[in-house]
Design an enzyme around this catalytic site. Structure first.
Site, PDB file in Angstrom:
ATOM      1  N   ASP A 112       0.701  -1.212   0.100  1.00 26.45           N
ATOM      2  CA  ASP A 112       0.171   0.270  -0.447  1.00 26.45           C
ATOM      3  C   ASP A 112       0.957   1.764  -0.114  1.00 26.45           C
ATOM      4  OD1 ASP A 112      -2.129  -1.813  -0.007  1.00 26.45           O
ATOM      5  OD2 ASP A 112      -2.651  -0.893   2.399  1.00 26.45           O
ATOM      6  N   HIS A 163      -6.225   3.115  -3.931  1.00 29.12           N
ATOM      7  CA  HIS A 163      -6.142   3.738  -2.501  1.00 29.12           C
ATOM      8  C   HIS A 163      -6.042   4.578  -1.933  1.00 29.12           C
ATOM      9  CE1 HIS A 163      -4.454   1.781   1.649  1.00 29.12           C
ATOM     10  NE2 HIS A 163      -4.244   2.570   1.576  1.00 29.12           N
ATOM     11  N   HIS A 167      -4.604   9.241   1.299  1.00 27.28           N
ATOM     12  CA  HIS A 167      -4.578   8.368   1.975  1.00 27.28           C
ATOM     13  C   HIS A 167      -5.605   9.225   3.047  1.00 27.28           C
ATOM     14  CE1 HIS A 167      -3.515   5.856   4.763  1.00 27.28           C
ATOM     15  NE2 HIS A 167      -3.012   4.506   3.946  1.00 27.28           N
ATOM     16  N   HIS A 257       4.111  -2.149   2.352  1.00 30.36           N
ATOM     17  CA  HIS A 257       3.984  -0.976   1.964  1.00 30.36           C
ATOM     18  C   HIS A 257       5.097  -0.531   2.035  1.00 30.36           C
ATOM     19  CE1 HIS A 257       0.806  -0.914   5.937  1.00 30.36           C
ATOM     20  NE2 HIS A 257      -0.128   0.012   5.341  1.00 30.36           N
TER      21      HIS A 257
END
Length: 292
Positions: A112, A163, A167, A257
């Site tokens: 991510d 995503h 964020h 990540h």
């Protein structure tokens, strides 16, 4: 008045003939057959339509287009092509692979927050070295600055997911703001690689009804995870490795990540746990879209 009757009769005939000629020329006159279709025999030389045209110049020639029109497809009434089928609006995200994928030892690696030119290339290198594909849930603000990495992901067989743009914590956003966060990210991915994402993941795993609805409207399925490495906390490379190997099982989805902070531990960890997973018989795979 009797002397006028022949004149009136001739005038009536003339007016009738003129009317028939004008009507035929303008397409107002149609002669029906027994089935109600405009009548014309083969070649236009027989049938009620041809007989009615006798003595009226041009009527036979004007009757032919009526028949040919009947044979042309009525595009104005043709059924429209069905629109692309969108996913159903879910109430919870997908958490693991379906049973058939799990049965063959399938696992999914996901990353991510990227792409980040400091860490993403090294992760891609490790995946390529072992012939493994993964999923990258990108943030729009990172993707727009690193489009070359998006293109590399697709070229090497990886899947790009959405995503959001910055964020954010989704439950704190208005619906228009969330539409922008998700929509802009899908747009930049599509502009860069030619296809919009088909998967969406909420930042922090914080889903709400609007996120499911907007994702489905944009043609995406929601995907969460089964094993969280918590690598964003920078717990140390050995800890990240231990969490992946300890949580490994058929059907699991691993969260790591490749951006959002110092991800050097994540880079080092995957170079260690990936070959171990493969040696244990696990198969790194990608999820398939549910039937729509």
């Amino acid at each position: 008045m009797k002397n006028d009757e022949p004149t009136v009769g001739r005038r009536t005939v003339l007016r009738t003939a003129v009317f028939l000629g004008v009507a035929a020329a303008s397409g107002l006159l149609t002669v029906g057959t027994e089935d109600g279709a405009p009548g014309a025999g083969p070649g236009g030389g027989s049938g009620p339509g041809a007989q009615s045209a006798a003595g009226v110049p041009g009527l036979r020639e004007q009757a032919l287009p009526e028949r040919s029109f009947r044979l042309r497809p009525m595009t104005a009434y043709a059924p429209m092509r069905p629109a692309a089928v969108k996913p159903a609006v879910r109430t919870r995200p997908i958490l693991e692979l379906p049973a058939e994928a799990a049965a063959s030892g399938g696992m999914v690696l996901t990353f991510d927050d990227g792409p980040d030119p400091r860490y993403t290339p090294a992760i891609l290198d490790t995946l390529a070295r072992h012939g493994v594909r993964a999923m990258f849930f990108v943030c729009g603000e990172m993707a727009t600055e690193n489009r070359d990495l998006l293109r590399r992901m697709v070229a090497e067989g990886h899947v790009i997911g959405n995503h959001t743009w910055t964020h954010p914590l989704i439950p704190g956003l208005s619906r228009p703001a969330l539409v922008s966060e998700i929509g802009r990210t899908s747009e930049v991915v599509q502009q860069t690689v030619g296809e919009a994402p088909l998967w969406f993941r909420a930042p922090y795993g914080a889903w709400n009804r609007a996120a499911f609805e907007i994702g489905a409207e944009l043609g995406m399925e929601p995907l969460a995870w089964t094993v969280d490495t918590l690598d964003w906390k920078e717990p140390g490379t050995p800890t990240i490795i231990s969490r992946v190997l300890g949580g490994a099982a058929p059907g699991v989805i691993v969260l790591s990540h490749d951006a959002g902070g110092n991800r050097s531990q994540s880079v080092q960890a995957i170079s260690s746990y990936l070959p171990q997973l493969l040696a244990r018989g696990y198969r790194m795979t990608l999820p398939t879209l549910p039937p729509r």
